[in-house]
Design a protein around this motif. Structure first.
Motif, PDB file in Angstrom:
ATOM      1  N   VAL A 336      64.517   6.585 -14.592  1.00 21.09           N
ATOM      2  CA  VAL A 336      63.552   6.598 -15.698  1.00 21.09           C
ATOM      3  C   VAL A 336      63.877   7.708 -16.689  1.00 21.09           C
ATOM      4  O   VAL A 336      63.759   7.547 -17.908  1.00 21.09           O
ATOM      5  N   SER A 337      64.320   8.862 -16.167  1.00 21.92           N
ATOM      6  CA  SER A 337      64.584  10.009 -17.044  1.00 21.92           C
ATOM      7  C   SER A 337      66.029  10.064 -17.535  1.00 21.92           C
ATOM      8  O   SER A 337      66.319  10.761 -18.506  1.00 21.92           O
ATOM      9  N   LEU A 338      66.932   9.344 -16.864  1.00 19.38           N
ATOM     10  CA  LEU A 338      68.336   9.357 -17.268  1.00 19.38           C
ATOM     11  C   LEU A 338      68.876   7.942 -17.149  1.00 19.38           C
ATOM     12  O   LEU A 338      69.328   7.510 -16.090  1.00 19.38           O
ATOM     13  N   ALA A 339      68.794   7.194 -18.233  1.00 23.08           N
ATOM     14  CA  ALA A 339      69.143   5.776 -18.234  1.00 23.08           C
ATOM     15  C   ALA A 339      70.369   5.526 -19.097  1.00 23.08           C
ATOM     16  O   ALA A 339      70.598   6.204 -20.103  1.00 23.08           O
ATOM     17  N   SER A 397      76.505   3.795 -23.229  1.00 24.02           N
ATOM     18  CA  SER A 397      75.564   4.596 -24.019  1.00 24.02           C
ATOM     19  C   SER A 397      74.493   5.178 -23.109  1.00 24.02           C
ATOM     20  O   SER A 397      74.171   4.602 -22.060  1.00 24.02           O
ATOM     21  N   GLN A 398      73.970   6.330 -23.540  1.00 22.72           N
ATOM     22  CA  GLN A 398      72.802   6.877 -22.871  1.00 22.72           C
ATOM     23  C   GLN A 398      71.574   6.447 -23.666  1.00 22.72           C
ATOM     24  O   GLN A 398      71.535   6.547 -24.890  1.00 22.72           O
ATOM     25  N   GLY A 409      64.087   3.333 -25.394  1.00 25.71           N
ATOM     26  CA  GLY A 409      64.741   2.208 -24.742  1.00 25.71           C
ATOM     27  C   GLY A 409      65.992   1.729 -25.424  1.00 25.71           C
ATOM     28  O   GLY A 409      66.660   0.807 -24.935  1.00 25.71           O
ATOM     29  N   LYS A 410      66.363   2.361 -26.553  1.00 22.67           N
ATOM     30  CA  LYS A 410      67.567   1.977 -27.276  1.00 22.67           C
ATOM     31  C   LYS A 410      68.646   3.037 -27.096  1.00 22.67           C
ATOM     32  O   LYS A 410      68.349   4.172 -26.726  1.00 22.67           O
ATOM     33  N   PRO A 411      69.920   2.676 -27.337  1.00 21.98           N
ATOM     34  CA  PRO A 411      70.984   3.670 -27.188  1.00 21.98           C
ATOM     35  C   PRO A 411      70.755   4.897 -28.059  1.00 21.98           C
ATOM     36  O   PRO A 411      70.498   4.787 -29.262  1.00 21.98           O
ATOM     37  N   ALA A 412      70.834   6.080 -27.431  1.00 23.94           N
ATOM     38  CA  ALA A 412      70.659   7.336 -28.155  1.00 23.94           C
ATOM     39  C   ALA A 412      71.995   7.844 -28.670  1.00 23.94           C
ATOM     40  O   ALA A 412      72.114   8.259 -29.827  1.00 23.94           O
TER      41      ALA A 412
END
Length: 841
Positions: A336-339, A397-398, A409-412
């Motif tokens: 949840v914190s590192l997706a 992507s993270q 929820g989108k690529p950072a």
């Protein structure tokens, strides 16, 4: 061989022999009951079970003319049962004098439960040999995407599965190649090259043709072959009347026909199956054009040449084609914190073809009322091809995990880009020819002697060409400034011709005590020789079962034995595709303590089965599992153990319908012999971890002994349940629920045995189905319209993966230029709905 090990072998012989000698001193007098069983129309009934109640030895069966001959104890009252599915069970009490012969003719009436379309409940008889009888009548009712006979195995105690697409199963921590499967005494083989469940079709066994099936998760008899985990013994039907069936669904279609000649000397049963997983595969993360299909045809025929000589013919041909043109993939993974998210765009295609043919002919000769002889000749041919060239351009992507932002929820940001190319041109052809003899001598009412011998010739030819290319951020991996390096390169051409000689002897006997108590002893020994490694192995096996004279119906069973597994082709191939012919037979020792408890609850029958086991793995070949493909390391050996407890409770939770639940706890570990792991250090004394340490220049290395590690299929806890019910006011509407749960198994970096320190998420799955009987209901008249052509017709709806669980079958390891590796999960199928129509004629 150590002295302690030698002493264990002696004990396996001495203890059963002592009991056998004790029993032989008290052989009882016998009498004979013989006659003919017919139906209500006066037609002979074949395969009627005739058995003495309380006798743990196998019953006798009527032949194609309805005849039987049963040897029974004399000078005391006994109860004889006459059992045939679809007919009312009949019991008869009788007391005969020694040497007396009783003639008996019996008409059996059709069971009312058949008119209600209720599934029969497996008999609650004890099985002293430790074989679990499977209720084959409900196989097609189990809601599973595979639509395979093995669906019923996944709910058996000690059995674990991790995919709804394939037919592989693991038993008590053993590998997929450690399970024996027999159909009418013929050993069944599975394809060699299959790498993932999407490529698989159906298993050999056709549910429409099955008469009975027995399964053992360990400690099985010497008459069964040389593998280390389990045995499935299936017998096909010998029909007594004409019947046929057809079914169709969104996943395929099946059909079968069976019949018997007017004089009941010739019987036949044939079936065909078509399956396609295209509907299911469209729910996977990898999108594209899936065109898989499977087609097979089988036939089993018998002909009574004389009253004592019978001919059997079994034939099978199957083809499995998998065509796949991938287009794109989007997979999210992490926490949840590192997706993270992997996006891949593909080019290329994969085309696989698997064609197998099996043929067998057997002659069964009833030499006397006590001696039966069988000669079997069989041939198996397997042709497999796997061709693929698939290029994937990927982006890692993270993801933004901050719920307070618009980009949640989108690529950072991007972690890496790259390209990979997977190539294969694989061809394999395998042929297995076998000639075997089996014999059985029933020397009295409580004992029989079995023997068998066989020779087997095998030819396997393979041409393997595989390689992978990875380019990350413009650099090929592994990086070289001078040459272009490929990964996992395999280019081989191998031919393996070999011969095996096998044989066994086995003795079953029984000693009666006071009341309804008895003691049964099964002892036997197998021998196996393979001319590739020139190794001859001897496998003593034995079991003792005791039923005390208690008010409660309980039986205790103890079994033990040596179980060798000589290598086949797959175990000989190393990572580079080389064929290692110096591999020794794998070896294990089984210790199994079990109990059967028959009881009644709510006035209905139930059975509780429990087994505690310990498997000492004396010598095994280490292996890795990627999806469903098993990669062995033939130049290495290991030792270890598998221990645990299995339990199953089954019975009529709903009156007239059998349901059951199984739970297993397992601990399977092994230690690789003479294995050391190498750790690199830089000049600062830091362990080099690519992507973490700043200085990755190796200054020195150290080796450390590899400690005990979990086996690849160490699934600690498994639970399964199959439950049936119907609406009280609408009994023709049934509901079937299938639930499977299994904890994760070890995994790590591919082709690295010592990296399996992680665990996959649990495998959890709930499938539910409902069916409604349209034609064939009690009291319904089917003499008009379309209905008059059918005995039964029902329609069903199934929901697969009801809870939408994201089950993981394997991991794709993606690297960036810094050496960081990302384990990207390959998820299995999502929720899907299936509609099925079935008809019986």
């Amino acid at each position: 061989m150590t002295k302690a090990f030698s002493d264990r072998i002696k004990l396996l012989f001495i203890i059963p022999s002592f009991f056998f000698a004790f029993h032989q001193a008290g052989i009882c007098q016998t009498a004979t009951i013989k006659g003919v069983i017919k139906d209500s129309l006066g037609q002979p009934l074949q395969n009627v079970i005739i058995d003495v109640v309380g006798n743990p030895l196998p019953p006798v069966y009527t032949d194609s003319l309805g005849r039987f001959s049963l040897t029974v104890p004399a000078e005391k009252e006994i109860e004889v049962g006459f059992i045939h599915y679809g007919y009312v069970t009949h019991y008869m009490k009788v007391k005969l004098k020694s040497g007396e012969v009783m003639e008996y003719t019996l008409p059996l009436n059709i069971s009312p439960s058949i008119l209600l379309d209720t599934a029969s409940v497996t008999a609650m008889k004890h099985n002293s040999e430790g074989l679990l009888e499977l209720n084959t009548n409900v196989v097609t009712s189990i809601p599973m995407p595979s639509s395979d006979f093995n669906a019923i195995l996944t709910t058996a105690p000690g059995v674990a599965t991790r995919s709804e697409l394939g037919s592989e199963y693991s038993v008590r921590g053993g590998g997929y190649d450690e399970n024996l499967v027999y159909v009418n005494g013929i050993e069944v083989f599975r394809p060699f090259l299959i790498e993932n469940g999407e490529q698989e079709g159906l298993s050999f066994i056709n549910p429409d043709m099955v008469s009975s099936a027995y399964f053992s998760a360990g400690g099985f008899e010497a008459k069964y072959g040389d593998k280390m985990s389990s045995v499935l013994d299936v017998t096909y039907k010998q029909p007594t009347a004409f019947a046929a069936s057809v079914s169709a669904s969104l996943l395929g279609a099946t059909g079968h026909i069976e019949g018997v000649s007017k004089n009941h000397r010739f019987t036949y049963i044939a079936g065909a199956r078509y399956k396609t997983n295209q509907y299911l595969l469209n729910t996977l993360d990898v999108q594209g054009s899936y065109k898989p299909w499977f087609l097979d045809g089988q036939i089993y025929m018998t002909y009574a040449i004389t009253d004592r000589l019978e001919l059997e013919i079994l034939g099978n041909i199957s083809e499995n084609v998998y065509q796949f043109i991938p287009q794109s993939q989007t997979t999210s993974f992490g926490t949840v914190s590192l997706a993270y998210q992997l996006q891949v765009y593909f080019q290329g295609q994969e085309v696989d073809n698997y064609l197998t043919m099996t043929g067998a002919t057997a002659l069964k000769y009833k030499a006397s009322d006590k001696v039966t002889l069988r000669l079997i000749a069989s041939a198996y041919n397997d042709q497999e091809t796997q061709d693929y060239d698939i290029e994937g351009d990927y982006l890692i992507s993270q993801l933004n995990t901050n719920q307070g932002t618009s980009g949640f929820g989108k690529p950072a940001f991007n972690l890496g880009v790259g390209t990979y190319l997977n190539h294969a041109r694989d061809d394999l052809n395998a042929q297995v020819y076998s000639l075997q003899h089996q014999g059985e001598y029933d020397y009295n009412t409580t004992g029989k002697f079995l023997w068998g011998a066989s020779v087997q010739h095998e030819i396997v030819t393979s041409q393997i060409s595989q390689w992978n290319f990875i380019d990350s951020a413009g650099y090929s991996l592994p990086y070289s400034s001078s040459i272009l390096e490929l990964q996992n390169v395999v280019k081989t051409f191998d031919t393996l011709q070999s011969n095996r000689v096998m044989g066994y002897v086995e003795n079953n006997n029984k000693w009666h005590g006071s009341g309804n108590s008895y003691l049964t002893i099964t002892e036997g020994v197998r021998a196996n020789y393979w001319d590739v490694n020139n190794e001859t192995v001897i496998s003593p096996r034995g079991s003792i079962a005791y039923k005390p004279n208690w008010k409660r119906d309980v039986l205790f069973r103890l079994s033990s034995g040596l179980y060798y597994q000589p290598p086949f082709y797959r175990e000989l191939i190393d990572l580079q595709g080389n064929l290692d012919k110096n591999v020794k037979d794998q070896e294990s020792i089984h210790y199994v303590l079990g109990s059967d408890y028959n009881f009644k609850a709510w006035g209905r029958p139930f059975k509780l089965i429990t087994e505690v086991y310990y498997k000492q793995l004396v010598n095994v070949i280490p292996y890795d599992i990627d999806n469903v493909y098993v990669q062995y390391y033939p130049t290495m050996t290991a030792h270890g153990y598998a221990a645990g407890i299995d339990s199953k409770i089954g019975g009529e939770f709903v009156q007239g319908l059998e349901s059951w639940a199984s739970v297993s706890i397992l601990d399977a570990r092994y230690t690789i012999n003479n294995a050391y792991s190498t750790v690199d250090y830089n000049s600062f004394g830091e362990q080099i971890i690519p992507g973490v340490t700043a200085d990755n220049t190796v200054a020195y290395t150290q080796q450390f002994p590899v400690s005990t590690m979990p086996m690849p299929l160490d699934q600690r806890v498994t639970f399964s349940m199959f439950f049936q019910d119907y609406l009280p006011r609408f009994p023709n509407f049934k509901v079937h629920l299938n639930l499977i749960f299994g904890t994760g198994i070890p995994f790590g970096i591919p082709n690295n045995l010592y990296s399996d320190t992680l665990r996959t998420p649990p495998y959890e799955r709930v499938d539910i189905g409902g069916s409604y009987l349209i034609v064939g209901r009690k009291g319904q008249k089917n003499n008009h319209g379309v209905a008059k052509y059918f005995k039964k017709m029902w329609i069903g709806v199934e929901v697969f993966n009801l809870l939408q669980a994201n089950n993981v079958i394997s991991y794709e390891w993606i690297s960036d230029v810094n050496g960081n590796k990302y384990a990207v999960p390959n998820y299995l199928t999502a929720r899907e709905v299936n509609v099925r129509l079935a008809m019986e004629f």
